[in-house]
Write an enzyme that holds these catalytic residues in place. Structure first.
Site, PDB file in Angstrom:
ATOM      1  N   HIS A   1       2.773  -7.118   4.408  1.00  0.00           N
ATOM      2  CA  HIS A   1       1.402  -6.645   4.632  1.00  0.00           C
ATOM      3  C   HIS A   1       0.959  -6.998   6.036  1.00  0.00           C
ATOM      4  O   HIS A   1       1.599  -7.786   6.724  1.00  0.00           O
ATOM      5  CB  HIS A   1       0.434  -7.299   3.618  1.00  0.00           C
TER       6      HIS A   1
ATOM      7  N   GLU B   1       2.041 -11.744   5.694  1.00  0.00           N
ATOM      8  CA  GLU B   1       1.071 -11.015   6.516  1.00  0.00           C
ATOM      9  C   GLU B   1       1.527 -11.161   7.971  1.00  0.00           C
ATOM     10  O   GLU B   1       1.589 -12.271   8.511  1.00  0.00           O
ATOM     11  CB  GLU B   1      -0.328 -11.612   6.352  1.00  0.00           C
TER      12      GLU B   1
ATOM     13  N   HIS C   1       0.830  -1.207   0.000  1.00  0.00           N
ATOM     14  CA  HIS C   1       0.000   0.000   0.000  1.00  0.00           C
ATOM     15  C   HIS C   1       0.863   1.255   0.000  1.00  0.00           C
ATOM     16  O   HIS C   1       1.939   1.269  -0.573  1.00  0.00           O
ATOM     17  CB  HIS C   1      -0.997  -0.044   1.165  1.00  0.00           C
TER      18      HIS C   1
ATOM     19  N   GLU D   1      -2.483   0.039   7.995  1.00  0.00           N
ATOM     20  CA  GLU D   1      -1.560  -0.976   7.448  1.00  0.00           C
ATOM     21  C   GLU D   1      -0.335  -0.371   6.774  1.00  0.00           C
ATOM     22  O   GLU D   1       0.796  -0.803   7.004  1.00  0.00           O
ATOM     23  CB  GLU D   1      -2.303  -1.884   6.463  1.00  0.00           C
TER      24      GLU D   1
END
Ligand SMILES: [Zn+2]
Length: 595
Positions: free
Chosen positions: A489, A557, A422, A436
């Site tokens: 992430h 993640e 992102h 995030e």
């Protein structure tokens, strides 16, 4: 026969009587009469042939001069002793021995040199002494007795043979006579006592001094099983041998041979197998400058005896203030300690520390003092292995760490692309007060930090808050020749969902896909342990960022922002550090696997 022997016999009879009464007061005070020759020396003292010195010593090792020899022989034969000018121009009536010298010359016992002089102060050699004794005592009998160093053709062959035949001398234990050696007072006493007494047994068996009394040096044997021989040559009998490293005392030199003693053995060895005894080495250093002066003493005022080059290895033997007595490259002397440094220890491996606050200890065990700590990702040199412990160093810190906290440092040049997910207008998941894009940027930048010391190059797809496209991220990796790609992430789902998971993409199982799978596994394994979170495992998924690249690529993640417990951890620096360390060390694991 001869007046001389008759007068000698007379003297003996008289003196035997005298001896019994005067023994103590005549010689008891002399302090340095060797036990070995006490009977011979005391015999001569009793008979007033030889005397001690005013300081109550006998000085057994002193040489005997020609005038002293003449005097003592004159006394033993009761020759006339009226001081007078002699036929020798260098012996006038001023000489205390001029009477005996004149008488002995008249009797044909002594003679001068070819130029007519006598050299009264010259030392008497053993050959000359044998000649004097053979003449003085009218020795006539000869035999086949021989000495290895007395040639038949030598001028002294016959007198020495006569003296030996009369059992006045037996020579040295090695079969030599040493005709050229100056005779000492104790040797002279032995020969004279035997010549006068005529009964060898009564004055002791040994004719020669203890050869180990004089030490002229100390050496070390440089070979094993070195033969020690009776005489100075390989034809002599072997009387023993020395081991490599045996330290010996050197008593005499004879050509290339040395008469030595050590470890209860004495005899001759060849000098080629002897070396100086090395000085103890208290440290090893290297020289840190070129043309370093090596001096005779500990200071700049001392003479220069040599020079060392930069990087010369030296042994340090002594510390004297700021100066060190050192040796190396055949030069020994003093140098200033400012120009010496520790020798770098050999590096047997390069490793990466995989734990934080890793205790570095003085010795190989937890009972040893802690001397410092290493941190995750730190590169260390391994110098020694001791069981499960490794002696390592990094910078100025050196000590032992447990091997469990070390992993190999990848030796091949590698580049990993780290991709914080992102960014910019895309915040990613937002939950529990966490965004995030911020969390993963923070962790990704820490990954770069933890990899900095490992030799692995790091390319960031972003290092601030902006949004590269997914293709743009892959392009950055390719452009920088990255050979793996790790996208970071944080997850979002139902609040009950929790834990870590790592994705790879595989359609079949190509080489790239298999490497992706392995990379995912290494990262995820460390991640769930470090985060103390549920292990959701590694999963195959076709996310564009890991699918649309030719590099081995994973997407990890690091926890669920939507889960209270995971989020609480991701709010802390501690767990962000843990996440970053796990990813970084997982990447190291992967590259070590690839090697
Ligand atoms: Zn995401």
């Amino acid at each position: 026969m001869m007046r001389k022997v008759c007068s000698l016999l007379f003297a003996l009879i008289v003196m035997t009587v005298v001896t019994i009464q005067s023994t103590d007061k005549v010689y008891a005070a002399l302090t340095d009469i060797p036990d070995k020759y006490a009977s011979e020396i005391n015999y001569l003292i009793e008979q007033e042939i030889i005397f001690g010195y005013p300081d109550d010593t006998f000085k057994p090792k002193n040489a005997v001069t020609r005038q002293e020899a003449a005097t003592m022989i004159g006394r033993s034969l009761n020759l006339e002793n009226n001081r007078q000018n002699t036929k020798f121009p260098d012996v006038t009536e001023e000489h205390y021995a001029s009477g005996y010298i004149a008488s002995a010359a008249e009797e044909g016992i002594i003679s001068g040199y070819a130029d007519g002089t006598f050299h009264p102060n010259e030392k008497v050699t053993r050959a000359q002494m044998a000649t004097l004794i053979a003449r003085a005592f009218d020795l006539e009998e000869t035999s086949s007795h021989s000495f290895t160093d007395v040639a038949n053709s030598a001028w002294y062959y016959t007198p020495i043979n006569k003296v030996a035949t009369a059992k006045i001398t037996v020579g040295y234990p090695d079969g030599t006579f040493k005709p050229g050696k100056d005779i000492t007072r104790e040797e002279f006493s032995v020969l004279m006592a035997r010549a006068m007494d005529g009964n060898v047994d009564s004055v002791g068996q040994e004719s020669e001094p203890d050869r180990t009394e004089t030490v002229i040096g100390e050496k070390m044997v440089t070979t094993d099983g070195l033969n020690v021989r009776k005489g100075p040559g390989t034809s002599y009998d072997i009387v023993g041998n020395f081991s490599d490293g045996q330290e010996v005392k050197v008593h005499e030199e004879d050509g290339s041979w040395r008469y030595v003693s050590g470890n209860g053995v004495e005899g001759y060895v060849h000098s080629a197998y002897l070396a100086d005894i090395p000085k103890p080495v208290i440290a090893e250093k290297i020289v840190t400058t070129d043309n370093l002066n090596v001096r005779k003493g500990p200071g700049v005022s001392y003479d220069i005896v040599g020079k060392y080059s930069d990087n010369q290895k030296v042994d340090v033997h002594e510390v004297d203030g700021d100066w060190r007595l050192v040796s190396g490259n055949g030069v020994e002397g003093y140098v200033h300690s400012a120009y010496l440094a520790d020798i770098p220890k050999p590096v047997i491996a390069e490793k990466i520390v995989t734990a934080d606050s890793l205790n570095v200890r003085k010795g190989p065990g937890t009972s040893y003092d802690v001397v410092g700590q290493f941190t995750t990702g730190q590169a260390v040199d391994v110098h020694k292995e001791e069981g499960s412990w490794r002696l390592v160093s990094s910078g100025s810190l050196e000590g032992y760490v447990h091997e469990a906290y070390l992993t190999d440092k990848p030796s091949v040049n590698r580049t990993v692309a780290i991709d914080p997910g992102h960014g910019g207008s895309d915040p990613g998941a937002v939950a529990n007060g966490l965004v995030e894009k911020e969390v993963v940027l923070d962790v990704s930048l820490k990954v770069r930090e933890y990899l900095r010391d490992t030799g692995i190059n790091v390319v960031m797809t972003r290092s601030s808050d902006w949004y590269p496209t997914l293709d743009g991220r892959v392009n950055i990796a390719n452009r920088n020749n990255a050979d793996s790609f790790v996208s970071v992430h944080a997850n979002a789902f139902l609040s009950s969902a929790n834990g870590v998971e790592t994705f790879y993409y595989a359609k079949g199982m190509t080489d790239r896909e298999y490497k992706s799978y392995k990379l995912a596994g290494y990262i995820n394994e460390r991640l769930h342990r470090s985060m103390e979170m549920t292990d959701r495992g590694v999963k195959n998924a076709g996310y564009r960022v890991i699918k649309a690249t030719n590099l081995p690529a994973v997407l990890t993640e690091i926890g669920f922002l939507t889960n209270d417990e995971d989020a609480a951890k991701l709010k802390t620096q501690k767990y962000r550090d843990e996440a970053a360390k796990a990813i970084a060390m997982g990447i190291v694991d992967y590259y070590n696997w690839r090697e």
